[in-house]
Design a protein around this motif. Sequence first.
Motif, PDB file in Angstrom:
ATOM      1  N   ALA B  59      42.759  46.614  34.763  1.00 61.85           N
ATOM      2  CA  ALA B  59      43.472  46.660  33.486  1.00 61.85           C
ATOM      3  C   ALA B  59      44.434  47.836  33.398  1.00 61.85           C
ATOM      4  CB  ALA B  59      42.454  46.737  32.359  1.00 61.85           C
ATOM      5  N   LYS B  61      43.484  50.740  32.917  1.00 60.90           N
ATOM      6  CA  LYS B  61      42.904  51.759  32.029  1.00 60.90           C
ATOM      7  C   LYS B  61      42.611  53.026  32.810  1.00 60.90           C
ATOM      8  CE  LYS B  61      40.578  48.595  28.933  1.00 60.90           C
ATOM      9  NZ  LYS B  61      39.378  47.785  29.110  1.00 60.90           N
ATOM     10  N   SER B  62      42.166  52.835  34.047  1.00 61.77           N
ATOM     11  CA  SER B  62      41.940  53.995  34.905  1.00 61.77           C
ATOM     12  C   SER B  62      43.005  53.959  35.992  1.00 61.77           C
ATOM     13  CB  SER B  62      40.559  53.908  35.530  1.00 61.77           C
ATOM     14  OG  SER B  62      40.432  52.681  36.210  1.00 61.77           O
ATOM     15  N   SER B  63      43.032  54.970  36.832  1.00 56.95           N
ATOM     16  CA  SER B  63      43.991  54.930  37.926  1.00 56.95           C
ATOM     17  C   SER B  63      43.516  53.916  38.959  1.00 56.95           C
ATOM     18  CB  SER B  63      44.105  56.315  38.568  1.00 56.95           C
ATOM     19  OG  SER B  63      42.961  56.573  39.348  1.00 56.95           O
ATOM     20  N   TRP B  67      39.570  52.917  40.137  1.00 54.26           N
ATOM     21  CA  TRP B  67      39.114  51.530  40.147  1.00 54.26           C
ATOM     22  C   TRP B  67      38.585  51.151  41.531  1.00 54.26           C
ATOM     23  CZ3 TRP B  67      41.952  46.892  41.989  1.00 54.26           C
ATOM     24  CH2 TRP B  67      41.355  45.703  41.595  1.00 54.26           C
TER      25      TRP B  67
END
Lengths: 104, 189
Positions: B59, B61-63, B67
Motif C-alpha cells: 500500500a 504505507k511503509s517503505s 515491506w
Amino acid sequence: MVRKTFKNIVFILTLRCDQASRLISYSQESPLNKAESWALSFHLLICRMCRKYKKQLKFMRDILSRLAESRLYDIIVPSLLTEEQAETLRGRISKKIHEKLDSM
Amino acid sequence: MPRENKSASNAHQNIDRLVQQHARTLYLYALTRVGKQDIAEDIVQDTLLAALQSWQNFAGKSSERTWLIGILRHKILDFFRQHRSHESVDEQSWQKEYFDKAGHWKDKMVSWKADPETLVENVEFRKVLQDCLKELSRVMAQAFVMREMEDKSTEEVCKLLEISQTNLWVRLHRARLQLRRCLELNWFI
C-alpha cells in the motif's frame, strides 16, 4: 515445612557457578522463584565470574537486538559479501525469478 | 487475457529493479539468521517472488524495504518451522565443556570493554559475530535467533519449534554460553 526451609537454605548457600549461570539465563525468560532469586543474589555477591557473565549476557542481548535492525544490513561488510559477490548473487537471483515467473 | 499479460510483463520489469535495490540487504539479513549461504539465497528469491505476486498488497504505507523485510521474516520463520529439530538436549554431557566437576567456570571470563552501539557497526566485529552465530548448531540457533533477534515470545518459539518450555530454556542457555565463549576468544581477548 522445616525440611523444605532447610533445603532452601542449603540451596541458597551452596549454589555453584554452573547452576548460577543457568539461573541467570532463565531469569531472562521468566521471573525466578524466591529461593532461586535469593540463591542467585547471594552467589553474585561472592562470585566475580558470574557477575561478569551476567553483564556479558546483557551486553549480548543489547548487541543482538541492534543487529536485528534491518538498517544495519546496508552497511557494507566486505568480509561478509564483496561487491563482486553481491553482483553475482543479484544475477543468479534475477535469473531464477525470471525463470519461475515464465514457468507459471 | 490482455490484463494478465500486462501484469506479467510488469512483474518482469520489476524484478531487476527489486533485485538491484534490495537483494544484497535481504540476503545479509537472512544469512545472519539461517547461517547458510545457499539457504539465505533461496529465501531471498522466494521473498522477492512473493513480493511480485502480491504487489497489489503493497500500500505504500511503509517503505518498500520495510515491506520486503516483513515478507522475508515470514519466510525465515517458515523455514525454521519446516526444519525444526526434535533432537533432545542432554543436560549432562555438554555442561562439562563449560564447567569443571565442582561446577566452576572453565572459561577465563575477561572484562568486555566496549560500547554495544558503536561495536555493532564495526565491520570486523560484524564478521566475528556472524561467524560465531553460524557455529551454533541448528537446535540452538533457531531458538536463539527467534528469541534474541526476532523478539518472539517464549510461547511463540515453543509453539513454532514444537518443544517444551524447559527444552527451550536449555537450548537458549547453551547457545548463550557458546556465543559468549566464541565472542570472548575471537574478539575480546
